[in-house]
Design an enzyme around this catalytic site. Structure first.
Site, PDB file in Angstrom:
ATOM      1  N   GLY A 143      -2.075   4.897  -4.232  1.00 34.22           N
ATOM      2  CA  GLY A 143      -2.064   3.702  -5.071  1.00 34.22           C
ATOM      3  C   GLY A 143      -0.987   3.633  -6.126  1.00 34.22           C
ATOM      4  N   ILE A 166      -4.245   4.475   0.810  1.00 28.82           N
ATOM      5  CA  ILE A 166      -4.774   4.824   2.127  1.00 28.82           C
ATOM      6  C   ILE A 166      -5.992   5.735   2.010  1.00 28.82           C
ATOM      7  CG2 ILE A 166      -4.238   6.024   4.295  1.00 28.82           C
ATOM      8  CD1 ILE A 166      -1.231   5.325   3.599  1.00 28.82           C
ATOM      9  N   TYR A 226       0.837  -1.204   0.000  1.00 29.70           N
ATOM     10  CA  TYR A 226       0.000   0.000   0.000  1.00 29.70           C
ATOM     11  C   TYR A 226       0.870   1.251   0.000  1.00 29.70           C
ATOM     12  CZ  TYR A 226       0.877   0.707   5.030  1.00 29.70           C
ATOM     13  OH  TYR A 226       1.463   0.931   6.252  1.00 29.70           O
ATOM     14  N   CYS A 227       0.243   2.372  -0.387  1.00 29.63           N
ATOM     15  CA  CYS A 227       0.884   3.687  -0.363  1.00 29.63           C
ATOM     16  C   CYS A 227      -0.215   4.727  -0.179  1.00 29.63           C
ATOM     17  CB  CYS A 227       1.708   3.929  -1.631  1.00 29.63           C
ATOM     18  SG  CYS A 227       0.744   3.876  -3.159  1.00 29.63           S
ATOM     19  N   THR A 228       0.075   5.975  -0.445  1.00 27.33           N
ATOM     20  CA  THR A 228      -0.891   7.047  -0.183  1.00 27.33           C
ATOM     21  C   THR A 228      -2.137   6.943  -1.058  1.00 27.33           C
ATOM     22  OG1 THR A 228       0.939   8.508   0.401  1.00 27.33           O
ATOM     23  CG2 THR A 228      -1.189   9.541  -0.018  1.00 27.33           C
TER      24      THR A 228
END
EC number: 1.14.-.-
Length: 350
Positions: A203, A228, A199-201
């Site tokens: 995508g 997220i 995951y990241c901020t």
């Protein structure tokens, strides 16, 4: 000739934005797709965005588009329609709407052509960036978090992880995404039989990272749809427990969105509970660090006594000292090494 670049000073633009009464919506989006002529596409899209009073930061490359912007609310639907019809590949594109937003995230439109929309350092011609892992929606994320066979991998920078992350997520200690990719492969070799959830901020990083993991032999790979931001929004809408702890760091004036009430980070100067990032007020430094209100007052918004003393000098002397320095004007300048050397913070990677 159409105007294809901003011609007004930053100070004037920021003052104008702060004086605006019309509310704005902060949006992020990305799309991996082939752009034959990034410069031509950039110029055409710049005119569309300028006509709609869009502010923000947009990167284009042969591999696609990456954008963080703010749009006047009265023009939001028109923006959506024009974006979707600009190129067939953008039709129906998911737009990540900011979770916390005062409409003051950007004050100028900057649109640049780059080699990649995310600097990944990959030069393997056999790498297929389209062979990505499977998407996970919010409800599935919560199921995976309770699965002992799943490992969550945070593909953001160390300072993003520091203020917020999913429960028990692994940090890949690095200053940049390009450094993280080989480290992720190395660190996860012992978990090769596990379910890998990245995951990241928003995508964009975890989508490419999922393809990189599959390229390196990992078969059970997922990534969180919309990152997220989308996870938290959907979880709240669906009445699901939000399992992200702390704050979601964002790369604009807000520097963070509150996801949960927990504060998991600490002031880099006194150790008090705090998760508010700021840039050192000294224009010759601009170090990104965490500072509590008490230390902000004590150090006049600076990261150290040295910077505080330099800030008190006459402006001409400050400019003389800044000349030739590499650190100024790097707003998100927080490499772990530079942070540790300035604030004497132990490096957990050592």
């Amino acid at each position: 000739m159409p105007v294809l670049h901003n011609r007004i000073s930053n100070d004037e633009l920021k003052a104008k934005m702060l004086a605006e009464s019309e509310p704005r919506t902060t949006i992020s989006f990305y799309k991996y797709f082939t752009i034959a002529s990034p410069q031509q596409t950039r110029d055409a899209l710049y005119q569309v965005f300028t006509a709609l009073d869009v502010f923000g930061r947009v990167y284009l490359a042969h591999e696609g588009i990456n954008a963080q912007i703010s749009v006047p609310q009265s023009k939001l639907e028109t923006f959506r329609q024009q974006l979707y019809t600009f190129d067939p590949a953008l039709d129906g594109l998911r737009l990540n709407i900011a979770l916390e937003d005062d409409g003051k995230s950007f004050w100028v439109l900057r649109m640049k052509v780059r080699d990649r929309i995310v600097a990944d350092g990959i030069d393997d011609p056999s790498f297929d960036a389209s062979n990505v892992g499977d998407y996970l929606k919010a409800a599935d994320v919560n199921v995976m978090l309770d699965d002992p066979d799943a490992v969550f991998i945070d593909m953001r920078n160390h300072y993003e992880y520091e203020v917020g992350h999913f429960e028990n997520a692994l940090e890949i200690p690095a200053d940049t995404f390009r450094e993280q990719l080989p480290k992720a492969v190395e660190m996860l070799r012992e978990h090769a039989d596990k379910k890998i959830v990245m995951y990241c901020t928003g995508g964009i990083r975890c989508e490419k990272a999922s393809a990189w993991m599959k390229h390196n032999g990992f078969n059970k790979v997922w990534h969180i749809e919309g990152g997220i931001i989308e996870y938290a929004r959907r979880a709240r809408e669906q009445g699901l427990p939000v399992r992200f702890i702390g704050k979601n760091f964002v790369f604009d004036e807000r520097m963070g969105e509150r996801i949960s009430d927990e504060v998991i980070a600490h002031c880099h100067q006194c150790g008090a509970s705090c998760d508010s990032h700021t840039n050192c007020k000294n224009d010759g430094c601009h170090l990104l660090f965490i500072q509590c209100p008490q230390c902000a007052s004590k150090f006049n918004g600076c990261c150290s006594e040295q910077c505080c003393e330099e800030l008190a000098l006459p402006e001409e002397e400050q400019r003389r000292r800044r000349a030739g320095r590499e650190n100024g004007n790097k707003i998100f300048n927080k490499s772990r090494g530079r942070l540790n050397s300035k604030l004497s913070i132990p490096d957990p990677a050592e």
